[in-house]
Design an enzyme around this catalytic site. Structure first.
Site, PDB file in Angstrom:
ATOM      1  N   THR A 116       7.447   6.994 -52.596  1.00 52.05           N
ATOM      2  CA  THR A 116       6.871   6.544 -51.727  1.00 52.05           C
ATOM      3  C   THR A 116       5.648   7.089 -51.546  1.00 52.05           C
ATOM      4  O   THR A 116       5.218   8.281 -52.027  1.00 52.05           O
ATOM      5  CB  THR A 116       7.139   6.210 -50.581  1.00 52.05           C
ATOM      6  OG1 THR A 116       8.370   6.916 -49.656  1.00 52.05           O
ATOM      7  CG2 THR A 116       8.682   5.160 -50.626  1.00 52.05           C
ATOM      8  N   CYS A 117       4.209   7.118 -50.663  1.00 51.15           N
ATOM      9  CA  CYS A 117       3.264   8.263 -50.188  1.00 51.15           C
ATOM     10  C   CYS A 117       3.607   9.704 -49.368  1.00 51.15           C
ATOM     11  O   CYS A 117       2.928  10.445 -49.903  1.00 51.15           O
ATOM     12  CB  CYS A 117       2.666   7.199 -49.069  1.00 51.15           C
ATOM     13  SG  CYS A 117       3.270   7.142 -47.588  1.00 51.15           S
ATOM     14  N   SER A 143      11.112   8.573 -41.798  1.00 55.07           N
ATOM     15  CA  SER A 143       9.917   8.615 -41.813  1.00 55.07           C
ATOM     16  C   SER A 143       8.520   9.417 -41.199  1.00 55.07           C
ATOM     17  O   SER A 143       8.993   9.905 -39.757  1.00 55.07           O
ATOM     18  CB  SER A 143       9.056   6.544 -41.988  1.00 55.07           C
ATOM     19  OG  SER A 143       9.906   6.052 -42.368  1.00 55.07           O
ATOM     20  N   GLU A 178       8.286   3.322 -39.029  1.00 57.65           N
ATOM     21  CA  GLU A 178       7.180   2.646 -40.158  1.00 57.65           C
ATOM     22  C   GLU A 178       8.323   1.615 -40.781  1.00 57.65           C
ATOM     23  O   GLU A 178       9.514   1.384 -41.128  1.00 57.65           O
ATOM     24  CB  GLU A 178       6.500   3.199 -40.812  1.00 57.65           C
ATOM     25  CG  GLU A 178       7.378   4.159 -41.087  1.00 57.65           C
ATOM     26  CD  GLU A 178       7.449   3.853 -43.336  1.00 57.65           C
ATOM     27  OE1 GLU A 178       6.519   2.493 -43.044  1.00 57.65           O
ATOM     28  OE2 GLU A 178       7.548   4.444 -44.021  1.00 57.65           O
ATOM     29  N   GLN A 199       9.744  -1.179 -49.195  1.00 57.35           N
ATOM     30  CA  GLN A 199       9.761  -0.206 -51.378  1.00 57.35           C
ATOM     31  C   GLN A 199      11.032   0.057 -51.881  1.00 57.35           C
ATOM     32  O   GLN A 199      11.146  -0.244 -52.450  1.00 57.35           O
ATOM     33  CB  GLN A 199       9.171   1.201 -50.598  1.00 57.35           C
ATOM     34  CG  GLN A 199       8.076   0.845 -49.821  1.00 57.35           C
ATOM     35  CD  GLN A 199       7.351   1.957 -49.071  1.00 57.35           C
ATOM     36  OE1 GLN A 199       7.922   3.040 -48.541  1.00 57.35           O
ATOM     37  NE2 GLN A 199       5.662   2.275 -49.310  1.00 57.35           N
ATOM     38  N   ALA A 235      -5.922  -2.307 -52.569  1.00 56.33           N
ATOM     39  CA  ALA A 235      -5.445  -3.901 -52.428  1.00 56.33           C
ATOM     40  C   ALA A 235      -4.139  -4.173 -52.676  1.00 56.33           C
ATOM     41  O   ALA A 235      -3.439  -5.211 -52.807  1.00 56.33           O
ATOM     42  CB  ALA A 235      -5.992  -5.307 -53.146  1.00 56.33           C
ATOM     43  N   GLY A 236      -2.856  -3.202 -52.082  1.00 59.44           N
ATOM     44  CA  GLY A 236      -1.866  -3.047 -51.784  1.00 59.44           C
ATOM     45  C   GLY A 236      -1.346  -2.517 -51.447  1.00 59.44           C
ATOM     46  O   GLY A 236      -2.170  -3.600 -50.399  1.00 59.44           O
ATOM     47  N   MET A 254      -0.567  -0.791 -48.312  1.00 59.42           N
ATOM     48  CA  MET A 254      -0.557  -0.109 -48.243  1.00 59.42           C
ATOM     49  C   MET A 254      -1.925  -1.248 -47.088  1.00 59.42           C
ATOM     50  O   MET A 254      -2.537  -0.745 -46.418  1.00 59.42           O
ATOM     51  CB  MET A 254      -0.773   0.921 -48.724  1.00 59.42           C
ATOM     52  CG  MET A 254      -1.426   2.278 -46.987  1.00 59.42           C
ATOM     53  SD  MET A 254      -0.595   2.414 -45.130  1.00 59.42           S
ATOM     54  CE  MET A 254       0.510   3.926 -46.742  1.00 59.42           C
TER      55      MET A 254
END
Length: 430
Positions: free
Chosen positions: A49-50, A109, A114, A120, A191-192, A194
């Site tokens: 993930t991010c 997170s 979140e 994910q 455009a994902g 997020m």
């Protein structure tokens, strides 16, 4: 056999390292293929993930398997293993479900509670399953994690208010701009999931805090068009990524969440704003929120006059003050997770013993039938005599197997259970 998780996350690793080890969608199959080649890994799932990159695995030899995962993660980041190792977290056996369930629930997170992480987690297992890297153990683990995450969100207030990085980013952007986002021109890069979350958060704002215009820019224009659809009440259009330099002259707020290997917003682009038409007295104010991992925005942008840059590091500090009510729900969420971890342990113990019990019963049933045939096959017993002897021997076998079956199920997943299972496999050649 053990279940392990090895990886890094935002609480113990710097942003630069998180960026280096982030695995984009295009690289997932390649990394999963590398995990498949690891000799000590029976099953694997990659969760990236991010702010988190972790490998979950079912392993034979613990230390050898951990070494293989460490080497793979180091290669992903272009690092030496010794440079990476101080930042890695390693969990095994009972700690793995407790950790994954907390991750799926949003408790681990940066923005507690979140909502994006649950999807994910689910997609991480789906990718591993599609690549034939995962198996029954991790399938059960990840399915239960998704169930636990949903239950936490249903039964507690952990997701109340700002429920994602996207919502948090929109709130933070509004807080850094005089007058908030009402009437602002907003550029969203990506455009994902997020980016579409950002657009959704903008669309949910009331009339007084809603932007005047929003442009969604992405490398694939059709994806941007699709992501821009269905947001009623928002003046929204899609644009190709090539228009970003001009859009940066136009916008008041830029929210960057595009998956690219290098920054797409740099000093030279934003320096143009000071000379753009209709602006007097220096650079027009601009708020930039960088949600990209790797970074979408060059950190030196923060030194430009009139530019406020908020990255992942600053986002955490900015939202903590607004999460007091939600943080109070973490105790309730942990209680739910404790129940789910206990339930998962019970299911896993029963499932772990089942193959050995089934194999043992099958082996002894074969012996029973072979002996009946040998003893009675030539004596031509009547149907009634055969049925009575068959029922008697079945009952004796069931009684003999009852206690071992109970003990195996009760001890499965424990060191004693593993020793008993191994002993049965050896003694009966299972």
């Amino acid at each position: 056999m053990s279940v392990v998780v090895v990886g890094i996350e935002h609480r113990r690793a710097p942003m630069g390292l998180l960026e280096a080890l982030s695995v984009g969608e295009a690289e997932h199959a390649k990394v999963l293929g590398s995990l498949r080649e690891c000799s000590n890994l029976q099953e694997s799932v990659l969760l990236s993930t991010c702010l988190r990159t972790e490998v979950y695995a079912v392993v034979d030899r613990f230390h050898d398997a951990v070494g293989e995962i460490e080497a793979l993660l180091a290669s992903v980041g272009g690092l030496e293993v010794d440079a990476l190792r101080p930042f890695l977290g390693i969990r095994f056996d009972a700690d793995v479900p407790a950790h994954l369930f907390a991750v799926a629930s949003g408790l681990e997170s940066a923005v507690v509670g979140e909502s994006e992480v649950l999807g994910q987690v689910r997609r991480a297992w789906e990718r591993a399953h599609a690549e034939r890297v995962s198996g029954p153990v991790l399938a059960g683990l990840f399915r239960h994690a998704v169930h636990a995450g949903k239950r936490v969100r249903t039964e507690t207030g952990i997701g109340r208010g700002t429920t994602s990085f996207a919502h948090a980013a929109v709130e933070v952007a509004g807080g850094h701009r005089p007058g908030g986002l009402g009437g602002a021109r907003v550029l969203v890069l990506g455009a994902g999931q997020m980016a579409t979350g950002l657009v959704g958060a903008l669309a949910k704002r009331d009339d007084g805090g809603r932007p005047a215009e929003v442009v969604l820019a992405n490398r694939n224009l059709q994806r941007a068009v699709d992501a821009a659809a269905g947001h009623d009440g928002l003046d929204l259009r899609a644009a190709p990524l090539e228009e970003v330099p001009d859009l940066l002259l136009w916008c008041d707020v830029a929210l960057a969440a595009v998956q690219v290997p290098a920054p797409v917003i740099g000093v030279e682009q934003l320096a143009r704003r000071s000379g753009s038409p209709g602006v007097a007295g220096g650079a027009p104010p601009l708020v930039v929120v960088d949600l990209g991992v790797p970074r979408n925005v060059d950190p030196e942008v923060a030194g430009l006059a009139g530019v406020t840059l908020v990255g992942m590091e600053g986002l955490q500090a900015s939202v903590d003050a607004a999460l007091g009510e939600r943080l109070a729900e973490t105790a309730a969420a942990r209680a739910v997770l404790d129940e789910e971890v206990g339930r998962y342990g019970e299911v896993s113990r029963a499932r772990g013993a089942a193959p050995v019990v089934a194999a043992l019963r099958s082996r002894l049933e074969d012996v029973r039938l072979a002996e009946l045939e040998r003893r009675l096959g030539g004596s031509d017993p009547t149907d009634d005599e055969w049925q009575r002897v068959d029922a008697l021997t079945r009952a004796v076998l069931a009684k003999v197997l009852h206690e071992p079956t109970v003990v195996l199920k009760e001890t499965a997943g424990t060191p004693r259970g593993e020793r008993l299972v191994e002993a049965l496999r050896t003694l009966f050649d299972l």
